[in-house]
Design an enzyme around this catalytic site. Structure first.
Site, mmCIF file in Angstrom:
data_model
loop_
_atom_site.group_PDB
_atom_site.id
_atom_site.type_symbol
_atom_site.label_atom_id
_atom_site.label_comp_id
_atom_site.label_asym_id
_atom_site.label_seq_id
_atom_site.Cartn_x
_atom_site.Cartn_y
_atom_site.Cartn_z
ATOM 1 N N GLY A 259 0.828 -1.209 0.000
ATOM 2 C CA GLY A 259 0.000 0.000 0.000
ATOM 3 C C GLY A 259 0.856 1.250 0.000
ATOM 4 O O GLY A 259 0.507 2.267 0.604
ATOM 5 N N ARG B 143 0.883 5.647 -1.838
ATOM 6 C CA ARG B 143 0.501 6.962 -1.272
ATOM 7 C C ARG B 143 0.412 6.864 0.253
ATOM 8 O O ARG B 143 0.585 5.787 0.838
ATOM 9 C CB ARG B 143 -0.845 7.404 -1.863
ATOM 10 C CG ARG B 143 -1.994 6.520 -1.396
ATOM 11 C CD ARG B 143 -3.312 6.908 -2.032
ATOM 12 N NE ARG B 143 -4.422 6.358 -1.274
ATOM 13 C CZ ARG B 143 -5.674 6.278 -1.712
ATOM 14 N NH1 ARG B 143 -5.974 6.702 -2.925
ATOM 15 N NH2 ARG B 143 -6.633 5.791 -0.936
ATOM 16 N N VAL C 16 -2.659 -7.641 -2.334
ATOM 17 C CA VAL C 16 -2.198 -8.407 -1.171
ATOM 18 C C VAL C 16 -3.191 -9.485 -0.729
ATOM 19 O O VAL C 16 -2.806 -10.455 -0.076
ATOM 20 C CB VAL C 16 -1.846 -7.504 0.040
ATOM 21 C CG1 VAL C 16 -0.691 -6.582 -0.287
ATOM 22 C CG2 VAL C 16 -3.063 -6.735 0.546
ATOM 23 N N TYR D 129 -13.692 -3.105 10.059
ATOM 24 C CA TYR D 129 -12.322 -2.545 10.170
ATOM 25 C C TYR D 129 -11.760 -2.731 11.574
ATOM 26 O O TYR D 129 -10.599 -3.119 11.745
ATOM 27 C CB TYR D 129 -12.399 -1.064 9.788
ATOM 28 C CG TYR D 129 -11.099 -0.315 9.720
ATOM 29 C CD1 TYR D 129 -10.267 -0.404 8.602
ATOM 30 C CD2 TYR D 129 -10.702 0.542 10.763
ATOM 31 C CE1 TYR D 129 -9.088 0.319 8.533
ATOM 32 C CE2 TYR D 129 -9.534 1.269 10.693
ATOM 33 C CZ TYR D 129 -8.726 1.159 9.576
ATOM 34 O OH TYR D 129 -7.559 1.892 9.501
ATOM 35 N N LYS E 122 -8.470 -4.814 12.508
ATOM 36 C CA LYS E 122 -7.315 -4.170 13.146
ATOM 37 C C LYS E 122 -7.011 -4.804 14.505
ATOM 38 O O LYS E 122 -5.847 -4.854 14.929
ATOM 39 C CB LYS E 122 -7.549 -2.661 13.275
ATOM 40 C CG LYS E 122 -7.574 -1.926 11.926
ATOM 41 C CD LYS E 122 -6.330 -2.197 11.102
ATOM 42 C CE LYS E 122 -6.096 -1.168 10.011
ATOM 43 N NZ LYS E 122 -4.959 -1.553 9.143
#
Ligand code: NAI
Length: 256
Positions: free
Chosen positions: A16, A19, A67, A157, A161
């Site tokens: 990633g 940017r 990925v 998310y 995480k």
């Protein structure tokens, strides 16, 4: 201890890295003397990061890979070995958001987030670990988030995480005897395209979103990608070999 690729430098993979935080980490690791594989979905999109590194005298290679796809990652890692040298540093930074309240969240939104963050981090380490084991040296960094502690609109998310934190600790346990450390960085609000997209989704101008967020943060500012890159630089250093299985909150104040 240098790598055995003839250049005397170690090789890092940063996913990633076209940017945002990934680009800043790639640039920082290159400045630290590592050769860096700049991996993102679109090889052409990596050109900016690679150009910044090479024009500063560093060594970098743009690689397009998804990925979440094991074959794509295996092919990418083979290219890294051939063109830069065996990778002994992996930074799992690629990430996406598919925010929604639970009752509105689709299975696809759940799966997409799991696939990039969790399966992605699994795929890269699975493909690179033998190079670390052979070198008896390795540094793995997984990008977690303060959202791991819970955040409205982010069941997918936050679960991913938090999952990365458990993944990190288990990697540290399994790979420690080979000289490999694994740590997670859990950023708070970092000013990137990702947080800009969140501001847009909730209908708040990005500048106002930043100002409001900064007021809630003890150091009274939002984070910049370089704040995370600085932490990554420490964690991949030779001297950080006794720091493993940790989650470092980089959020301008305490989180956990
Ligand atoms: P960003 O959205 O600016 O950049 C993410 C990059 O990952 C993009 O270049 C994108 O193309 C790439 N990517 C997405 N899916 C991919 C895939 N399947 N394969 C390869 N590359 C893929 O995001 P940002 O803000 O730079 O975040 C980087 C990491 O830090 C993410 O893991 C994010 O969850 C995490 N993070 C970011 C925070 C923030 O406030 N910006 C806070 C906490 C964590």
């Amino acid at each position: 201890m240098p790598n055995t690729d003839g250049t005397g430098s170690r090789t890092a993979i940063v996913t990633g890295a076209a940017r945002g935080i990934g680009a800043a980490i790639a640039q920082r690791l290159a400045a630290d003397g590592l050769s860096v594989a700049v991996v993102d979905l679109d090889e052409a999109a990596c050109a900016g990061t690679v150009e910044t590194i090479t024009s500063a005298g560093g060594r970098a290679l743009a690689i397009g890979a998804d990925v979440s796809d094991a074959t794509s990652v295996d092919t990418a890692v083979e290219r890294v070995v051939d063109e830069l040298g065996a990778p002994t540093v992996v930074v799992n930074n690629a990430g996406i958001l598919r925010d929604n309240l639970l009752f509105k969240m689709s299975v696809d939104d759940w799966d997409a987030v799991m696939a990039v963050h969790l399966r992605g981090a699994f795929n890269t380490v699975k493909a690179a670990q033998k190079h670390m084991v052979e070198a008896k040296f390795g540094r793995i960094i997984n990008l977690s988030s303060t959202s791991a502690l819970g955040n409205r609109g982010q069941v997918n998310y936050s679960a991913a995480k938090a999952g990365l934190q458990g993944y990190t600790k288990t990697l540290a346990i399994e790979l420690g005897k080979f000289g490999v450390t694994a740590n997670a960085i859990a950023p708070g609000f970092i000013q990137t395209d990702m947080t800009a997209a969140t501001a847009e989704r909730v209908g708040v101008p990005f500048d106002d979103f930043i100002k409001y967020s900064a007021e809630q943060i003890p150091v009274q500012r939002v984070g910049q990608p370089e704040d995370i890159a600085h932490t990554a630089s420490f964690l991949i250093s030779e001297g950080a070999g006794f720091v493993s299985g940790q989650v470092i909150y980089v959020a301008g104040g305490p989180k956990d």
